[in-house]
Design an enzyme around this catalytic site. Sequence first.
Site, mmCIF file in Angstrom:
data_model
loop_
_atom_site.group_PDB
_atom_site.id
_atom_site.type_symbol
_atom_site.label_atom_id
_atom_site.label_comp_id
_atom_site.label_asym_id
_atom_site.label_seq_id
_atom_site.Cartn_x
_atom_site.Cartn_y
_atom_site.Cartn_z
ATOM 1 N N GLY A 22 65.860 31.241 57.959
ATOM 2 C CA GLY A 22 67.010 31.365 57.061
ATOM 3 C C GLY A 22 67.337 30.020 56.442
ATOM 4 N N ASP B 163 57.980 12.930 36.832
ATOM 5 C CA ASP B 163 58.767 14.094 36.395
ATOM 6 C C ASP B 163 58.084 14.803 35.231
ATOM 7 O OD1 ASP B 163 60.558 13.055 38.187
ATOM 8 O OD2 ASP B 163 62.030 12.411 36.686
ATOM 9 N N ASP C 60 68.765 26.365 55.809
ATOM 10 C CA ASP C 60 69.040 25.205 56.666
ATOM 11 C C ASP C 60 69.291 23.976 55.787
ATOM 12 O OD1 ASP C 60 66.352 23.816 56.204
ATOM 13 O OD2 ASP C 60 65.696 25.746 57.018
ATOM 14 N N GLU D 229 59.201 7.198 38.109
ATOM 15 C CA GLU D 229 60.013 8.422 38.026
ATOM 16 C C GLU D 229 59.705 9.226 36.760
ATOM 17 O OE1 GLU D 229 62.678 9.415 40.495
ATOM 18 O OE2 GLU D 229 61.842 11.136 39.469
ATOM 19 N N SER E 295 62.246 13.725 44.247
ATOM 20 C CA SER E 295 62.016 13.446 42.831
ATOM 21 C C SER E 295 60.903 14.300 42.267
ATOM 22 C CB SER E 295 61.584 11.993 42.661
ATOM 23 O OG SER E 295 62.690 11.177 42.601
ATOM 24 N N ASP F 68 60.497 30.856 53.417
ATOM 25 C CA ASP F 68 61.374 30.206 54.388
ATOM 26 C C ASP F 68 60.605 29.087 55.109
ATOM 27 O OD1 ASP F 68 63.464 29.627 55.998
ATOM 28 O OD2 ASP F 68 63.538 31.584 57.007
ATOM 29 N N ILE F 69 61.195 27.911 55.178
ATOM 30 C CA ILE F 69 60.570 26.788 55.892
ATOM 31 C C ILE F 69 61.264 26.663 57.246
ATOM 32 C CG2 ILE F 69 59.988 24.325 55.820
ATOM 33 C CD1 ILE F 69 58.767 26.020 53.525
#
Length: 638
Positions: free
Chosen positions: A615, A309, A617, A305, A553, A596-597
């Site tokens: 839009g 990051d 979701d 992690e 993550s 937008d996905i």
Amino acid sequence: MLTPLFLGLAISLSLATAGPPISPRIAHEVRRSAPARWTPVRRAGPDILLPLRIGLKQSSLDSLESYLLDVSHPESPNYGKHWTPAQVAETFRPSAEAVEVVRDWLLASGLNSSKIKLGPTGGWIQATVTVTEAEDLLSTEYYIYQLNQGDEQHLACKEAYHVPQHVSKHVDIITPTLHFDKKIKRSDPAGSIPRIAQFGTGSAMEMLVDPVEDIGSNATGLDNCGSQMTLACIRALYDFEYKPIATHKNSIGIVEYTPNVYIPSDFDEFFGNFSASQVGQRPTLVSIDGGTLDVNETDISWFIEPNLDLQYAMGLVGKEQKVTLYQVGDVIGNGSFNNFLDALDGSYCTFEGGNDPAFDGIYPDPVPGGFKGPNQCGGAPLPYVVSTSYSDDEPFLTPAYMQRQCAEYAKLGLMGVTVLYASGDGGVASNSGDCLTEDGQEDPGAPRFLPSFPSTCPYVTSVGATQVNPGAKLTEPETACDQHIFSGGGFSNVFAMPDYQKKAVRTYLEKYPPPYAPDIYNATSRAFPDISANGANYLVVILGSIFHVFGTSASSPAAAAILSGVNDARLAVGKGPIGFINPAIYSSAFEGAFNDITNGTNPGCGTNGFSAELGWDPVTGLGTPNFPKLLQRWLDLP
Ligand SMILES: *[C@@H]1O[C@H](CO)[C@@H](O)[C@H](O)[C@H]1NC(C)=O
Ligand SMILES: *[C@@H]1O[C@H](CO)[C@@H](O)[C@H](O)[C@H]1NC(C)=O
Ligand SMILES: *[C@@H]1O[C@H](CO)[C@@H](O)[C@H](O)[C@H]1NC(C)=O
Ligand SMILES: *[C@@H]1O[C@H](CO)[C@@H](O)[C@H](O)[C@H]1NC(C)=O
Ligand SMILES: *[C@@H]1O[C@H](CO)[C@@H](O)[C@H](O)[C@H]1NC(C)=O
Ligand SMILES: *[C@@H]1O[C@H](CO)[C@@H](O)[C@H](O)[C@H]1NC(C)=O
Ligand SMILES: *[C@@H]1O[C@H](CO)[C@@H](O)[C@H](O)[C@H]1NC(C)=O
């Protein structure tokens, strides 16, 4: 002024004899069953001493949301006029009346006044009482609970505790009562999925896939972004080619919970491959409550992690912008979100009762190897953008605990901080695959969706995960991530839907009604995630090898770096940071500023979860960042 005030015996006694107000007792907090895997084994001994802490309510809290909107809504005349920490501390201090009512109740119940203390700054009242006294006071029963029939034990009361009505309205939370030990650590009691590092007892989990032998041209090329995500791929995907100019004013922070730590030598290898000018760079360490890099761990899962990051946050903001690492908690792993928040905002330490020993690190820590210093209250620098890739399951915590913490995120927003949290990697289920039974228990076979906290807090920005489909070109739209993880998303069972997202969420529910009975998810509450970013195939150097890493993550620090670029540009022209972004990004002023996905789902709990659609979701939120568009929209705001 900050020393605890001992309550005067004489005054208290005279009030007590004058006869306290009488009102019926009401349940103050309820939890229908113990969290998964905890069972009560026996009544707690009557003479055990409890450090009872009573958190006091703050009157101005009702106005918190409107204060926050006042500085965060793009149409507000006060947009961007963030508050100082002193203004925040002063505004939310509990009233003298609250202190008096609670004190009188304790005295009238027969507690010796020498046992009752008012905490510094008046946020809470503490009384050392026996189990018997606590049971009388709260009309409840205390039990010893055991985890998995194992050695780990916990003392908690059962089902509910009660206080008189006239007291209840001044009290926020009383501990120790219904709350369970669930610190932010890596262990997964279910342990069901091999080769996956889980963070936050089933929080942000990533998957490591076979080490990459030779990255060759893939380090800078854009032809393989569908199977190898790199700094160059992210820049190209989100059009994030930005040279920062206000780096001395700007700030960005990444939070890690010890014993999860980064490995310094891995950074030179990462930068050597992907961002040569940054070789030798390290994050600026801010140690909180014993936070250290020196953990003496060898298991690779502790390094995934932080390496992920920080390599990506640093690589994306570039050489000129310093990245702050907030390393929280001692090597034993007792640090929690609240310990981090205490260090950022000293007034939070005592806010509504302070931390809960059941969930949070309490310092000095008596166990061998534990941090011996005091709990840090304030003093850590406030970052403008902060990303956290750890999370908890909402049902494991109590509503009061979450509401207290959520209010603090709102206060950070008031002060101009953008708070990002990874939305979770289990789709509509928890990271460890748990769902909810009818009566609120966590169970892998249960039907109800299980949301993650703090993503369900309406005052954080929750970040979901997308992917470039294998073999696809960067110009093709991304999809909701379905490799190794599913983008966490759904609806809270605790927090109401904030106004800023009502239109977007209702449009989704009307146009694309999910095929689930009303008890599967709570369509009237806070929905998440808010935005998303790529979370698949990140090349990360860990222990000298390059691995593919997956998860929200990865999405959260990438989004943080991009938003930090917007802050840089605003600071450079004399404007303030973007702060709490949700009211802005859901408003018409930001229409079309995210990619937008519209493909993919976030399965879990034996279902396909929700689907990504035109839009907003509950899989990918408003979409992934389009940096030039976002920059322009935010530069247009005051
Ligand atoms: C209260 O506690 C103090 C100190 O322990 C003790 O001296 C006193 O007698 C107690 N008062 C009552 C009424 O029990
Ligand atoms: C780049 O990545 C692709 C996909 O993983 C792989 O097939 C190819 O061999 C890599 N190129 C080099 C030069 O390593
Ligand atoms: C790039 O990564 C490879 C594989 O981990 C490593 O052997 C190599 O030393 C790295 N290159 C640089 C310049 O650090
Ligand atoms: C680190 O771990 C090793 C092996 O468990 C142990 O021998 C050593 O004392 C530890 N060092 C520290 C500083 O804890
Ligand atoms: C810290 O964690 C250890 C190990 O889980 C535990 O034994 C100890 O009680 C914790 N300390 C506090 C103050 O919670
Ligand atoms: C649904 O959410 C609302 C808050 O938005 C809450 O009051 C209600 O209890 C929730 N219902 C369930 C079944 O969790
Ligand atoms: C949607 O995503 C899937 C992978 O999850 C992919 O196979 C499919 O081609 C995508 N469809 C479109 C229209 O992009």
